[in-house]
Design a protein around this motif. Structure first.
Motif, PDB file in Angstrom:
ATOM      1  N   THR A 444       0.860  -1.187   0.000  1.00  0.00           N
ATOM      2  CA  THR A 444       0.000   0.000   0.000  1.00  0.00           C
ATOM      3  C   THR A 444       0.896   1.237   0.000  1.00  0.00           C
ATOM      4  O   THR A 444       2.073   1.171   0.358  1.00  0.00           O
ATOM      5  CB  THR A 444      -0.890   0.044   1.261  1.00  0.00           C
ATOM      6  N   ARG A 445       0.294   2.377  -0.380  1.00  0.00           N
ATOM      7  CA  ARG A 445       1.062   3.639  -0.330  1.00  0.00           C
ATOM      8  C   ARG A 445       1.264   4.044   1.128  1.00  0.00           C
ATOM      9  O   ARG A 445       0.395   3.823   1.959  1.00  0.00           O
ATOM     10  CB  ARG A 445       0.295   4.747  -1.056  1.00  0.00           C
ATOM     11  N   LYS A 446       2.402   4.668   1.398  1.00  0.00           N
ATOM     12  CA  LYS A 446       2.711   5.075   2.784  1.00  0.00           C
ATOM     13  C   LYS A 446       2.636   6.602   2.892  1.00  0.00           C
ATOM     14  O   LYS A 446       2.773   7.311   1.891  1.00  0.00           O
ATOM     15  CB  LYS A 446       4.132   4.619   3.177  1.00  0.00           C
ATOM     16  N   ARG A 454       8.574  11.680   2.623  1.00  0.00           N
ATOM     17  CA  ARG A 454       8.643  12.304   1.297  1.00  0.00           C
ATOM     18  C   ARG A 454       7.213  12.421   0.738  1.00  0.00           C
ATOM     19  O   ARG A 454       6.320  11.703   1.160  1.00  0.00           O
ATOM     20  CB  ARG A 454       9.470  11.422   0.361  1.00  0.00           C
ATOM     21  N   PRO A 455       7.011  13.332  -0.239  1.00  0.00           N
ATOM     22  CA  PRO A 455       5.674  13.368  -0.856  1.00  0.00           C
ATOM     23  C   PRO A 455       5.478  12.135  -1.732  1.00  0.00           C
ATOM     24  O   PRO A 455       6.419  11.696  -2.401  1.00  0.00           O
ATOM     25  CB  PRO A 455       5.694  14.649  -1.697  1.00  0.00           C
ATOM     26  N   TRP A 456       4.280  11.525  -1.685  1.00  0.00           N
ATOM     27  CA  TRP A 456       4.010  10.365  -2.549  1.00  0.00           C
ATOM     28  C   TRP A 456       3.622  10.883  -3.937  1.00  0.00           C
ATOM     29  O   TRP A 456       2.750  11.740  -4.039  1.00  0.00           O
ATOM     30  CB  TRP A 456       2.886   9.503  -1.969  1.00  0.00           C
ATOM     31  N   PRO A 457       4.257  10.389  -4.988  1.00  0.00           N
ATOM     32  CA  PRO A 457       3.954  10.947  -6.315  1.00  0.00           C
ATOM     33  C   PRO A 457       2.554  10.572  -6.795  1.00  0.00           C
ATOM     34  O   PRO A 457       2.031   9.519  -6.429  1.00  0.00           O
ATOM     35  CB  PRO A 457       5.013  10.294  -7.215  1.00  0.00           C
TER      36      PRO A 457
END
Ligand SMILES: Cc1cc2nc3c(=O)[nH]c(=O)nc-3n(C[C@H](O)[C@H](O)[C@H](O)COP(=O)(O)O)c2cc1C
Length: 480
Positions: A444-446, A454-457
């Motif tokens: 899953t995205r963190k 960090r920013p998730w792209p």
């Protein structure tokens, strides 16, 4: 609809042109099951009736569960619809009025599902004077199989303490005319009753039914929680009470629509080498010690049919059964783990070796919570690798899953290994039989709540406006 017995199902298959009848002589040694396999591999998926099996006067039927259409006919509905029905049955309504009507509905559905027990068979069944397994066209499937194996038996046992019945499907290696192996894996219901009998030292009564209506066979395979009776489950699905009959020499009841019944016992002190056997995994299961079933009485329907199946390569009918189980039980899994959107137990991973699950992620550590819930839930405990993805990933789209697995994980952070835990008895890779490890992959995205600062792209996506403009233009270009 549900079928009264196996023979009615064969008639049904004949009428809807999904039966291949072979009257030529066929050998039960490798040849018969290979015909079943080829029928599946080539995508025809007909049920096959062999009327002339070498060495036996009894016909054989195979590929009973060979297509999704046949599975739906057996269930009388799609597996997903049955799953919804089961969920509605146990759902608690939110107001008093519907509570009463739901209670009535539950009473009707569950009461109407309880099996009906008869004292004896009718005149269409005959108890044999002798026990002789040599009469039956038991098949040997793969060249290195140790012997012929009974592959579609419905095995009935009872817990001595609670009286609770268990019905499971466990293959049986034929040792001689009166004894077979009993290959129930250590975690299964029958093995639990055997463990009880070892403690008490009292032999365990066992009844094996070879050939019932197909829905009863499917119910024996269904991964029901302990304490839920498979014969009542059959009744819930078929909306009809299953007729049972009391055993002649065992304190058990079993379906009255049986083709062949073997009554006998398992000695708590006795085990014997079982296998090798070409298995669901695509490998041979190697020799291991398993209990031995001694047959005391055989009862046969007049003109019985012997059912068989083949496992071992991806196109066999166990894939159809496995997918039906997945779709049927998803709504029930979702009742206990509501954040689950969908699940894919993949046939190429032998179903439980790799399970992909998508969730609506809401809090840090959520993916791990779902992994542990899966490992703690019934036969999902066998899931060797659990991959958790976000709800934007379609778990049935292998490419999307691999994309998420490869772009959303940092292995050191997102791969969890659990040593020293349960493995399926068919796992060949664990160092010890029945004991190994698990792997959970959190794909899953963190965000910062899980230490990802960090920013998730963003995922690439064209604007709707340009997308529809270009689609229109492409239609025009295609005409030119
Ligand atoms: C064709 C076929 C053969 C099977 N053979 C076995 C077997 O030999 N041993 C076993 O433990 N499970 C076997 N299974 C799986 C069990 O039937 C299944 O796990 C079932 O839910 C067990 O029931 P129980 O939980 O009441 O023991 C087989 C399944 C199929 C479809």
């Amino acid at each position: 609809m549900s079928f009264e017995d196996l023979q009615e199902y064969i008639q049904f298959s004949m009428k809807n042109n999904s039966l291949l009848r072979i009257d030529e002589e066929v050998s039960p040694d490798l040849e018969l099951t290979h015909i079943l396999s080829e029928e599946q591999r080539t995508g025809h998926g007909r049920t096959v009736l062999f009327s002339n099996v070498k060495g036996s006067g009894i016909p054989v039927v195979g590929n009973i569960f060979s297509t999704n259409e046949k599975m739906n006919a057996i269930l009388g509905s799609t597996p997903s619809e049955i799953g919804q029905r089961l969920r509605n049955l146990i759902r608690i309504p939110d107001d008093t009025e519907s509570m009463i009507s739901r209670g009535m509905e539950m009473y009707r559905e569950l009461g109407g599902a309880k099996p009906k027990v008869h004292q004896s068979f009718g005149s269409d069944h005959v108890a044999q004077d002798t026990v002789d397994l040599g009469r039956y066209p038991v098949c040997r499937t793969w060249p290195e199989d140790a012997a012929p194996f009974i592959t579609l038996p419905v095995v009935v046992t009872r817990d001595r303490e609670t009286g609770q019945r268990n019905v499971g499907m466990y293959r049986m290696q034929v040792y001689d005319s009166e004894t077979t192996g009993m290959h129930w894996h250590i975690h299964k219901g029958g093995a639990g009753h055997f463990a009880e009998s070892r403690k008490s030292g009292v032999p365990l009564d066992v009844a094996v039914v070879i050939g019932t209506d197909p829905l009863t066979m499917f119910s024996a395979v269904a991964p029901l929680p302990e304490g839920i009776d498979e014969f009542s489950f059959q009744g819930i699905i078929s909306k009809k009470r299953l007729d049972l009959v009391k055993g002649m020499t065992v304190d058990l009841e079993y379906p009255r629509n049986a083709e062949i019944v073997l009554e006998g016992y398992i000695d708590p002190e006795e085990t014997r080498k079982e296998g090798p056997f070409g298995d669901h995994t695509g490998y041979y299961s190697l020799e291991e010690e398993f209990p031995v079933f001694h047959i005391k009485k055989v009862i046969e329907r007049k003109n019985p049919v012997y059912p068989t199946t083949i496992v071992g390569k991806l196109w066999q009918e166990d894939v159809i059964m496995g997918k039906a189980v997945e779709r049927m039980f998803l709504p029930l899994i979702q009742m206990q783990i509501p954040e689950i959107v969908d699940i894919n137990t993949m046939e190429e991973a032998v179903f439980h070796n790799m399970v992909i699950v998508s969730i609506r992620k809401r809090y840090p550590g959520h993916a791990k919570k779902v992994m542990f819930a899966i490992w703690g839930m019934g036969q999902l405990m066998f899931s060797k690798i659990v991959v958790v993805v976000d709800s934007d990933i379609d778990v049935h789209d292998r490419k999307a899953v691999i994309w998420a697995m490869s772009t959303r994980i940092d292995p050191d952070r997102d791969v969890t290994i659990i040593p020293g835990t349960v493995t399926d008895s068919l796992d060949h890779a664990s160092s010890l039989f029945n004991y190994g490890s698990k792997m959970g992959i959190d794909a899953t995205r963190k965000d910062a709540s899980e230490g990802y600062v960090r920013p998730w792209p963003d995922v690439l996506k064209m604007t709707d406006e340009i997308d529809s403009l270009v689609r229109e233009k492409m239609k025009k270009y295609a005409l030119e």
